[in-house]
Design an enzyme around this catalytic site. Structure first.
Site, PDB file in Angstrom:
ATOM      1  CB  ILE A   1      -5.189   0.458 -13.389  1.00 19.95           C
ATOM      2  CG1 ILE A   1      -6.270  -0.644 -13.397  1.00 19.95           C
ATOM      3  CG2 ILE A   1      -5.551   1.590 -12.441  1.00 19.95           C
ATOM      4  CD1 ILE A   1      -7.593  -0.257 -13.992  1.00 19.95           C
TER       5      ILE A   1
ATOM      6  CB  VAL B   1       3.120 -10.161   1.064  1.00 22.51           C
ATOM      7  CG1 VAL B   1       2.641  -8.989   1.891  1.00 22.51           C
ATOM      8  CG2 VAL B   1       3.360  -9.783  -0.386  1.00 22.51           C
TER       9      VAL B   1
ATOM     10  CB  ALA C   1      -0.957  -0.007   1.194  1.00 27.80           C
TER      11      ALA C   1
ATOM     12  CG  ASN D   1      -2.676  -3.668  -3.940  1.00 27.69           C
ATOM     13  OD1 ASN D   1      -3.249  -3.469  -5.013  1.00 27.69           O
ATOM     14  ND2 ASN D   1      -1.507  -3.097  -3.650  1.00 27.69           N
TER      15      ASN D   1
ATOM     16  CB  ALA E   1       0.641 -19.004 -13.641  1.00 29.74           C
TER      17      ALA E   1
ATOM     18  CE1 TYR F   1       0.704  -9.162 -12.411  1.00 32.52           C
ATOM     19  CE2 TYR F   1      -0.825  -9.393 -14.236  1.00 32.52           C
ATOM     20  CZ  TYR F   1      -0.435  -8.754 -13.076  1.00 32.52           C
ATOM     21  OH  TYR F   1      -1.185  -7.715 -12.588  1.00 32.52           O
TER      22      TYR F   1
END
Ligand code: NAP
Length: 246
Positions: A187, A63, A9, A89, A156, A154
């Site tokens: 985006i 992460v 984030a 995210n 997968a 990506y």
């Protein structure tokens, strides 16, 4: 006060989601990849969240690392008391054609994009089960729905996230926990700024709305899915692509 934890984030879509959820009234846990530069960026995101009158703190963790995720979730729970919403995210790309892709490029993308969702959902869902409520949104992509040349790793990882979302939703629905995904198209973020004008034109030709999406247009849907307005929606993947494929 309800708490939302958003991974990755410190910039881009994750930053926008953090601010939107702060505006919605959530206390915000801003996860960032541990680096000097990111501490400052994440700090500014937390500051912007606090301007909406909520609490916000930053939590560094890679992460893709199971142990670091468990430690972070514990720290967020200790700091805020509850974890009511989770947005998985964080994500990376290592694009190249299949025949040129290295094992490392494949494994890195799977670890950061896909395994992270397991690393995060496991400890957070345990907390949500005790609370008897919770809502999760996982960040998929149109690449996971339709595939994309040069993105086998990506695609997968993002297709896996859609399957993981449905499986988790079936496991925890009876515990009043909802799990959904969003699948953005193209985006406007640092991830898409690198495209050439010709690449952009080729892409716009395939999009019904003839433009890139804005980060706010993703955050709005995430906000809806986490809210009680989406109380009968679980296991779904919402495509946000301006009509890329129909
Ligand atoms: P971005 O600007 O590159 O942001 C991704 C964030 O994830 C960065 O803050 C990054 O930190 C963080 N991150 C990367 N690896 C991490 C790790 N191991 N642990 C913790 N954090 C990590 O990309 P974005 O465009 O906002 O993308 C956000 C999500 O939307 C991703 O999952 C992406 O796949 C997905 N998505 C984006 C688009 C698009 O068009 N932009 C389309 C479909 C889906 P660092 O900066 O330190 O790497």
């Amino acid at each position: 006060m309800a708490t939302a934890l958003i991974t990755g984030a410190s910039q881009g879509i994750g930053e926008c989601i953090a601010k939107r959820l702060a505006k919605d009234g959530f206390d915000i846990a801003v996860n960032y990849y541990p680096s000097e530069a990111n501490i400052e960026k994440a700090g500014k995101v937390a500051e912007a969240c606090r301007s909406f009158g909520v609490k916000a703190e930053i939590f560094g963790a890679d992460v893709s690392d199971f142990g670091q995720c468990a430690e972070m979730v514990k720290a967020v729970k200790e700091k805020f008391g509850t974890i009511d919403a989770l947005v998985n995210n964080a994500g990376i790309t290592k694009d190249t054609l299949l025949t040129l892709m290295t094992e490392e490029q494949y494994d890195q993308v799977i670890a950061v994009n896909q395994k992270s969702v397991f690393n995060m959902m496991k400890p957070v869902i345990k907390i949500m089960m005790k609370q008897k409520h919770g809502s999760i949104v996982n960040m998929a992509s149109v690449a996971g729905l339709y595939g994309n040349a040069g993105q086998i790793n990506y695609a997968a990882s993002k297709a896996a996230i859609i399957g993981m979302t449905k499986s988790a939703a079936k496991e925890v629905g009876a515990r009043n926990i909802r799990v959904n995904a969003v699948a953005p198209g193209l985006i406007k973020t640092p991830m898409t700024d690198v495209l050439t004008d010709e690449q952009k034109k080729n892409i716009f030709d395939r999009i019904a709305l003839k433009r890139f999406g804005e980060v706010e247009e993703i955050a709005t849907v995430v906000s809806f899915l986490l809210s009680d307005n989406a109380s009968y929606i679980t296991g779904q993947t919402i495509e946000i692509s301006g009509g890329l494929e129909m």
